[in-house]
Design a protein around this motif. Structure first.
Motif, PDB file in Angstrom:
ATOM      1  N   VAL A 231       0.817  -1.212   0.000  1.00 22.67           N
ATOM      2  CA  VAL A 231       0.000   0.000   0.000  1.00 22.67           C
ATOM      3  C   VAL A 231       0.851   1.263   0.000  1.00 22.67           C
ATOM      4  O   VAL A 231       0.541   2.226  -0.689  1.00 22.67           O
ATOM      5  N   VAL A 232       1.946   1.259   0.730  1.00 25.74           N
ATOM      6  CA  VAL A 232       2.759   2.478   0.825  1.00 25.74           C
ATOM      7  C   VAL A 232       3.904   2.460  -0.193  1.00 25.74           C
ATOM      8  O   VAL A 232       3.959   3.295  -1.100  1.00 25.74           O
ATOM      9  N   LEU A 233       4.824   1.505  -0.068  1.00 25.75           N
ATOM     10  CA  LEU A 233       6.021   1.515  -0.917  1.00 25.75           C
ATOM     11  C   LEU A 233       5.689   1.292  -2.392  1.00 25.75           C
ATOM     12  O   LEU A 233       6.163   2.037  -3.256  1.00 25.75           O
ATOM     13  N   ASP A 234       4.898   0.260  -2.691  1.00 24.92           N
ATOM     14  CA  ASP A 234       4.583  -0.014  -4.101  1.00 24.92           C
ATOM     15  C   ASP A 234       3.858   1.159  -4.749  1.00 24.92           C
ATOM     16  O   ASP A 234       4.100   1.473  -5.916  1.00 24.92           O
ATOM     17  N   GLN A 235       2.962   1.828  -4.006  1.00 27.15           N
ATOM     18  CA  GLN A 235       2.277   3.004  -4.558  1.00 27.15           C
ATOM     19  C   GLN A 235       3.282   4.089  -4.917  1.00 27.15           C
ATOM     20  O   GLN A 235       3.168   4.724  -5.961  1.00 27.15           O
ATOM     21  N   GLN A 236       4.257   4.305  -4.048  1.00 25.44           N
ATOM     22  CA  GLN A 236       5.231   5.354  -4.329  1.00 25.44           C
ATOM     23  C   GLN A 236       6.130   4.981  -5.504  1.00 25.44           C
ATOM     24  O   GLN A 236       6.559   5.848  -6.249  1.00 25.44           O
ATOM     25  N   LEU A 237       6.375   3.690  -5.674  1.00 25.71           N
ATOM     26  CA  LEU A 237       7.183   3.260  -6.817  1.00 25.71           C
ATOM     27  C   LEU A 237       6.399   3.346  -8.129  1.00 25.71           C
ATOM     28  O   LEU A 237       6.997   3.439  -9.197  1.00 25.71           O
ATOM     29  N   LEU A 238       5.078   3.326  -8.047  1.00 23.89           N
ATOM     30  CA  LEU A 238       4.235   3.449  -9.242  1.00 23.89           C
ATOM     31  C   LEU A 238       3.869   4.894  -9.565  1.00 23.89           C
ATOM     32  O   LEU A 238       3.363   5.166 -10.648  1.00 23.89           O
ATOM     33  N   ASP A 239       4.112   5.808  -8.632  1.00 23.65           N
ATOM     34  CA  ASP A 239       3.713   7.204  -8.818  1.00 23.65           C
ATOM     35  C   ASP A 239       4.297   7.745 -10.121  1.00 23.65           C
ATOM     36  O   ASP A 239       5.503   7.670 -10.348  1.00 23.65           O
ATOM     37  N   ASN A 240       3.428   8.266 -10.968  1.00 25.79           N
ATOM     38  CA  ASN A 240       3.893   8.842 -12.234  1.00 25.79           C
ATOM     39  C   ASN A 240       3.351  10.263 -12.430  1.00 25.79           C
ATOM     40  O   ASN A 240       3.307  10.767 -13.538  1.00 25.79           O
TER      41      ASN A 240
ATOM     42  N   TYR B  77      17.419  15.461 -11.948  1.00 27.44           N
ATOM     43  CA  TYR B  77      16.148  14.764 -11.787  1.00 27.44           C
ATOM     44  C   TYR B  77      15.285  15.008 -13.013  1.00 27.44           C
ATOM     45  O   TYR B  77      15.258  16.117 -13.556  1.00 27.44           O
ATOM     46  N   ILE B  78      14.551  13.973 -13.417  1.00 26.96           N
ATOM     47  CA  ILE B  78      13.597  14.082 -14.513  1.00 26.96           C
ATOM     48  C   ILE B  78      12.233  13.688 -13.977  1.00 26.96           C
ATOM     49  O   ILE B  78      12.086  12.642 -13.328  1.00 26.96           O
ATOM     50  N   LYS B  79      11.225  14.522 -14.236  1.00 24.22           N
ATOM     51  CA  LYS B  79       9.866  14.222 -13.784  1.00 24.22           C
ATOM     52  C   LYS B  79       9.343  13.003 -14.531  1.00 24.22           C
ATOM     53  O   LYS B  79       9.484  12.909 -15.748  1.00 24.22           O
ATOM     54  N   THR B  80       8.766  12.077 -13.782  1.00 22.43           N
ATOM     55  CA  THR B  80       8.165  10.902 -14.417  1.00 22.43           C
ATOM     56  C   THR B  80       6.839  11.318 -15.046  1.00 22.43           C
ATOM     57  O   THR B  80       6.158  12.209 -14.551  1.00 22.43           O
ATOM     58  N   MET B  81       6.509  10.672 -16.119  1.00 21.70           N
ATOM     59  CA  MET B  81       5.269  10.970 -16.830  1.00 21.70           C
ATOM     60  C   MET B  81       4.566   9.657 -17.122  1.00 21.70           C
ATOM     61  O   MET B  81       5.220   8.653 -17.378  1.00 21.70           O
ATOM     62  N   PRO B  82       3.236   9.660 -17.097  1.00 18.04           N
ATOM     63  CA  PRO B  82       2.527   8.440 -17.474  1.00 18.04           C
ATOM     64  C   PRO B  82       2.895   8.038 -18.897  1.00 18.04           C
ATOM     65  O   PRO B  82       3.052   8.889 -19.760  1.00 18.04           O
ATOM     66  N   GLU B  83       3.084   6.718 -19.098  1.00 15.42           N
ATOM     67  CA  GLU B  83       3.356   6.248 -20.453  1.00 15.42           C
ATOM     68  C   GLU B  83       2.078   6.316 -21.259  1.00 15.42           C
ATOM     69  O   GLU B  83       1.092   6.883 -20.797  1.00 15.42           O
ATOM     70  N   LYS B  84       2.051   5.714 -22.433  1.00 14.08           N
ATOM     71  CA  LYS B  84       0.938   5.879 -23.375  1.00 14.08           C
ATOM     72  C   LYS B  84      -0.422   5.989 -22.724  1.00 14.08           C
ATOM     73  O   LYS B  84      -0.995   6.999 -22.633  1.00 14.08           O
ATOM     74  N   ASP B  85      -1.052   4.989 -22.278  1.00 10.99           N
ATOM     75  CA  ASP B  85      -2.395   5.127 -21.749  1.00 10.99           C
ATOM     76  C   ASP B  85      -2.551   4.688 -20.307  1.00 10.99           C
ATOM     77  O   ASP B  85      -3.667   4.542 -19.855  1.00 10.99           O
TER      78      ASP B  85
ATOM     79  N   GLU C 119      -3.052   4.524 -16.370  1.00  6.11           N
ATOM     80  CA  GLU C 119      -3.719   5.389 -15.416  1.00  6.11           C
ATOM     81  C   GLU C 119      -2.677   6.210 -14.654  1.00  6.11           C
ATOM     82  O   GLU C 119      -1.637   5.703 -14.270  1.00  6.11           O
ATOM     83  N   ALA C 120      -2.967   7.466 -14.455  1.00  8.86           N
ATOM     84  CA  ALA C 120      -2.084   8.303 -13.659  1.00  8.86           C
ATOM     85  C   ALA C 120      -2.115   7.806 -12.207  1.00  8.86           C
ATOM     86  O   ALA C 120      -3.171   7.482 -11.679  1.00  8.86           O
ATOM     87  N   VAL C 121      -0.942   7.739 -11.574  1.00  4.34           N
ATOM     88  CA  VAL C 121      -0.843   7.287 -10.192  1.00  4.34           C
ATOM     89  C   VAL C 121      -0.266   8.429  -9.361  1.00  4.34           C
ATOM     90  O   VAL C 121       0.875   8.845  -9.577  1.00  4.34           O
ATOM     91  N   ASP C 122      -1.047   8.923  -8.437  1.00  5.66           N
ATOM     92  CA  ASP C 122      -0.609   9.937  -7.478  1.00  5.66           C
ATOM     93  C   ASP C 122      -0.611   9.252  -6.117  1.00  5.66           C
ATOM     94  O   ASP C 122      -1.659   9.065  -5.499  1.00  5.66           O
ATOM     95  N   SER C 123       0.544   8.848  -5.648  1.00  3.02           N
ATOM     96  CA  SER C 123       0.627   8.017  -4.447  1.00  3.02           C
ATOM     97  C   SER C 123       0.056   8.701  -3.211  1.00  3.02           C
ATOM     98  O   SER C 123      -0.599   8.046  -2.394  1.00  3.02           O
ATOM     99  N   GLN C 124       0.265   9.992  -3.061  1.00  8.71           N
ATOM    100  CA  GLN C 124      -0.257  10.664  -1.872  1.00  8.71           C
ATOM    101  C   GLN C 124      -1.782  10.703  -1.886  1.00  8.71           C
ATOM    102  O   GLN C 124      -2.417  10.434  -0.867  1.00  8.71           O
ATOM    103  N   ASN C 125      -2.378  11.014  -3.030  1.00  9.14           N
ATOM    104  CA  ASN C 125      -3.841  11.001  -3.105  1.00  9.14           C
ATOM    105  C   ASN C 125      -4.396   9.595  -2.929  1.00  9.14           C
ATOM    106  O   ASN C 125      -5.438   9.406  -2.301  1.00  9.14           O
ATOM    107  N   ASN C 126      -3.702   8.602  -3.480  1.00 11.29           N
ATOM    108  CA  ASN C 126      -4.144   7.217  -3.306  1.00 11.29           C
ATOM    109  C   ASN C 126      -4.098   6.806  -1.836  1.00 11.29           C
ATOM    110  O   ASN C 126      -4.991   6.109  -1.360  1.00 11.29           O
TER     111      ASN C 126
END
Length: 189
Positions: A131-140, A152-160, A162-169
């Motif tokens: 719930v915590v670590l995996d969400q942060q690793l998926l945050d895009n 540092y380079i900002k991560t961006m969602p790939e093609k389609d 779902e956007a993952v915002d770990s803090q909101n999740n």
């Protein structure tokens, strides 16, 4: 604390050399201690996969061939100023998780009284991992990936995806909006 952390990292190195699952996931504020950085580089060279979620200062350089190609570093800059420190060790398929107050800095490891405590309950370990670590690793949406040159380079969602915002999740999870229906029903009892 330093000795204990070095032993845990060394254990992951031994697991990797023996072909057992070996991985580190650290969530903390800073990595600046030269000896710990060298130990993490050694682990990388031994095949230990590492995902480091570092909110602030990180003196380690990920992705350097022959040194740190098994290390990934990300920073999440969002609505909340997070201070949790979580240390996950794959431990050959028997995961261990520690929480505490310490960053990987010389002052924390040598000149302060800091603690890490083991998370003994399997459900709590799994919660922290999935719930915590995996969400942060998926945050895009709020994550920045550290490059080998120190930028540092900002991560961006790939093609389609779902956007993952770990803090909101996490907000939704803890408010009950992300939990499976059976969990909501259990809370009503």
């Amino acid at each position: 604390l330093r000795e204990g952390l070095e032993k845990l990292i060394e254990r992951e190195i031994d697991h990797a050399r023996e072909g057992r699952p070996a991985r580190l996931i650290f969530k903390l504020n800073s990595i600046a201690d030269p000896d710990i950085i060298r130990k993490l580089y050694q682990a990388s060279c031994s095949g230990v996969e590492q995902d480091l979620i570092v909110r602030g200062v990180c003196c380690l350089r990920p992705g350097v061939a022959g040194v740190s190609e098994n290390i990934r570093v990300r920073s999440i800059i969002g609505r909340f100023l997070e201070h949790s420190r979580i240390y996950y060790f794959e431990n050959g398929g028997k995961p261990e998780v520690y929480c505490g107050s310490a960053d990987l800095m010389e002052r924390n490891l040598d000149r302060r009284v800091e603690i890490l405590f083991p998370v003994l309950d399997a459900k709590h370990r799994e919660h922290l991992k999935s719930v915590v670590l995996d969400q942060q690793l998926l945050d895009n949406t709020q994550a920045f990936q550290l490059q080998e040159d120190g930028n540092y380079i900002k991560t961006m969602p790939e093609k389609d995806p779902e956007a993952v915002d770990s803090q909101n999740n996490l907000l939704r999870w803890y408010s009950g909006k992300n939990r499976p229906m059976e969990k909501k029903q259990d809370r009503k009892k």
